[in-house]
Structures are given as C-alpha cells and as structure tokens.
Design a protein around this motif. Sequence first.
Motif, PDB file in Angstrom:
ATOM      1  N   THR A 106       0.857  -1.187   0.000  1.00 29.29           N
ATOM      2  CA  THR A 106       0.000   0.000   0.000  1.00 29.29           C
ATOM      3  C   THR A 106       0.886   1.228   0.000  1.00 29.29           C
ATOM      4  O   THR A 106       2.081   1.145   0.299  1.00 29.29           O
ATOM      5  CB  THR A 106      -0.981   0.018   1.196  1.00 29.29           C
ATOM      6  OG1 THR A 106      -2.010   0.968   0.946  1.00 29.29           O
ATOM      7  CG2 THR A 106      -0.285   0.336   2.500  1.00 29.29           C
ATOM      8  N   TYR A 108       0.711   5.604   0.946  1.00 24.24           N
ATOM      9  CA  TYR A 108      -0.032   6.730   1.497  1.00 24.24           C
ATOM     10  C   TYR A 108       0.914   7.913   1.600  1.00 24.24           C
ATOM     11  O   TYR A 108       2.118   7.784   1.379  1.00 24.24           O
ATOM     12  CB  TYR A 108      -0.659   6.384   2.862  1.00 24.24           C
ATOM     13  CG  TYR A 108       0.335   6.062   3.954  1.00 24.24           C
ATOM     14  CD1 TYR A 108       0.788   7.056   4.837  1.00 24.24           C
ATOM     15  CD2 TYR A 108       0.816   4.774   4.128  1.00 24.24           C
ATOM     16  CE1 TYR A 108       1.690   6.763   5.845  1.00 24.24           C
ATOM     17  CE2 TYR A 108       1.714   4.475   5.138  1.00 24.24           C
ATOM     18  CZ  TYR A 108       2.147   5.473   5.993  1.00 24.24           C
ATOM     19  OH  TYR A 108       3.040   5.185   6.989  1.00 24.24           O
ATOM     20  N   ILE A 115      -2.639  11.898   7.505  1.00 24.08           N
ATOM     21  CA  ILE A 115      -2.491  10.819   6.537  1.00 24.08           C
ATOM     22  C   ILE A 115      -3.425  11.035   5.361  1.00 24.08           C
ATOM     23  O   ILE A 115      -4.604  11.350   5.541  1.00 24.08           O
ATOM     24  CB  ILE A 115      -2.823   9.454   7.186  1.00 24.08           C
ATOM     25  CG1 ILE A 115      -2.039   9.261   8.479  1.00 24.08           C
ATOM     26  CG2 ILE A 115      -2.587   8.311   6.217  1.00 24.08           C
ATOM     27  CD1 ILE A 115      -0.550   9.340   8.337  1.00 24.08           C
ATOM     28  N   SER A 117      -4.611   9.030   1.789  1.00 22.19           N
ATOM     29  CA  SER A 117      -4.560   7.833   0.965  1.00 22.19           C
ATOM     30  C   SER A 117      -5.754   7.875   0.027  1.00 22.19           C
ATOM     31  O   SER A 117      -6.898   7.884   0.498  1.00 22.19           O
ATOM     32  CB  SER A 117      -4.621   6.586   1.831  1.00 22.19           C
ATOM     33  OG  SER A 117      -4.557   5.440   1.039  1.00 22.19           O
ATOM     34  N   PRO A 118      -5.539   7.950  -1.248  1.00 26.18           N
ATOM     35  CA  PRO A 118      -4.243   7.961  -1.929  1.00 26.18           C
ATOM     36  C   PRO A 118      -3.554   9.316  -1.758  1.00 26.18           C
ATOM     37  O   PRO A 118      -4.188  10.297  -1.363  1.00 26.18           O
ATOM     38  CB  PRO A 118      -4.602   7.723  -3.399  1.00 26.18           C
ATOM     39  CG  PRO A 118      -5.987   8.287  -3.528  1.00 26.18           C
ATOM     40  CD  PRO A 118      -6.660   8.035  -2.192  1.00 26.18           C
ATOM     41  N   SER A 127       4.258   8.747  -6.412  1.00 29.16           N
ATOM     42  CA  SER A 127       3.435   7.620  -5.955  1.00 29.16           C
ATOM     43  C   SER A 127       3.367   6.518  -7.001  1.00 29.16           C
ATOM     44  O   SER A 127       3.527   5.339  -6.678  1.00 29.16           O
ATOM     45  CB  SER A 127       2.021   8.101  -5.624  1.00 29.16           C
ATOM     46  OG  SER A 127       2.047   9.080  -4.635  1.00 29.16           O
ATOM     47  N   ARG A 145      -7.720   1.423  -0.944  1.00 27.53           N
ATOM     48  CA  ARG A 145      -8.066   2.018   0.355  1.00 27.53           C
ATOM     49  C   ARG A 145      -9.290   1.323   0.950  1.00 27.53           C
ATOM     50  O   ARG A 145      -9.344   1.096   2.165  1.00 27.53           O
ATOM     51  CB  ARG A 145      -8.315   3.509   0.205  1.00 27.53           C
ATOM     52  CG  ARG A 145      -8.708   4.181   1.510  1.00 27.53           C
ATOM     53  CD  ARG A 145      -8.692   5.689   1.396  1.00 27.53           C
ATOM     54  NE  ARG A 145      -9.277   6.355   2.530  1.00 27.53           N
ATOM     55  CZ  ARG A 145      -8.732   6.445   3.742  1.00 27.53           C
ATOM     56  NH1 ARG A 145      -7.549   5.895   3.969  1.00 27.53           N
ATOM     57  NH2 ARG A 145      -9.337   7.085   4.716  1.00 27.53           N
TER      58      ARG A 145
END
Length: 179
Positions: A106, A108, A115, A117-118, A127, A145
């Motif tokens: 994963t 993030y 945080i 995500s994405p 990314s 996610r």
Amino acid sequence: MKPSTEELLAVARTYWPSSLEASLHPETCPEYQRLQERWRQELARLDRWHAFLDVLKNDLPGFIVGDATATVDACWRCAVYPREGNASLSDWAVVGCVSILAPVSTLYAVHQGEIFSPPPSEMRAISDMLTRSIESTWKVVALSRDITQTPVPLWVDPHRPPNTTLFHALFTSQPESLP
C-alpha cells in the motif's frame, strides 16, 4: 493474484491477538510469537530491502529516500521526501509499505502528521513510480483504500476493536510515525 479480503483477514488473525488479555502478554501470546518469528525470517533478507532502497535513491535523485521499517509493524516501509527547495512539496512524504504477512502493498502520504490515501495529485508521479517499483521488485499487489480500511476484530497496539483495520494489521499501526 490479489488475495481476497477474507484471506487477508485470516492472515491478520494469525499474527494479531483477538483479546485484550492476550495483547497484554506478548511473551505468551502465540500470535505475537508468530509475528516475531516472521520478522526473524524477513530480517535474513535485510540486504534485499537495502538494495531496493538504493535503487529508489538512484531512480529519485530529487528526493530523499529513507527506511521507515519498524519490527513492531508488519511491513517493510520506506518514506520518500522532497529535497529542500521544492516549496510546494516541502512538508510531504510518500510512504510505501510491503507487508511481510501477505503478498500485498500500500501507499499513502503524510503531510504535517495527517495521513492521505491515496496521496494527493502533486505527489502522483512519485506515488506511481514507487508503486511500480514495489510491485515489480517484491511481486506484490497494491491494496485499495477500501480493502485496507476493512475493520478487523484484533488488537494491534495502540488500536483496539472496533478501530483496528487491515491497514494496521498488515502494514503499520502508526502510519504518521516517520524518521
């Protein structure tokens, strides 16, 4: 082939306790013992992880690549920071995680302790490159996610049910904690 959510839940149950009592006694908890054994096996491949980080450093000359792995977690973890001088990205880090428990990964982003995500669009190129590199090197699949946010009835310190997710169990319980 991407593991199903049910398969990932079964994996998580193998390595994390389902009761408060077990979580309070890691020295006798079989799940914790299995996680520690898994890390002993993985640390024998530490040179492979360091070689991966070296490749990333060469592929991302405008960025700082750091190792954010901690054996209290269930993954290898790297953080990619912009070098000084890039004002629009200066407080960002993109973090890539490779689970040691299942063939999944994963990604993030962290911005001032929050945080994402994405990761946001301004971090998209980094990314995408990091995702491709992780998938090709480690032969894992990236989890969405939606899947990583699936609740699990497990104790992954400091998270407890109902606030524990597959993300915590397969990757890290403290994603904002970076070097």
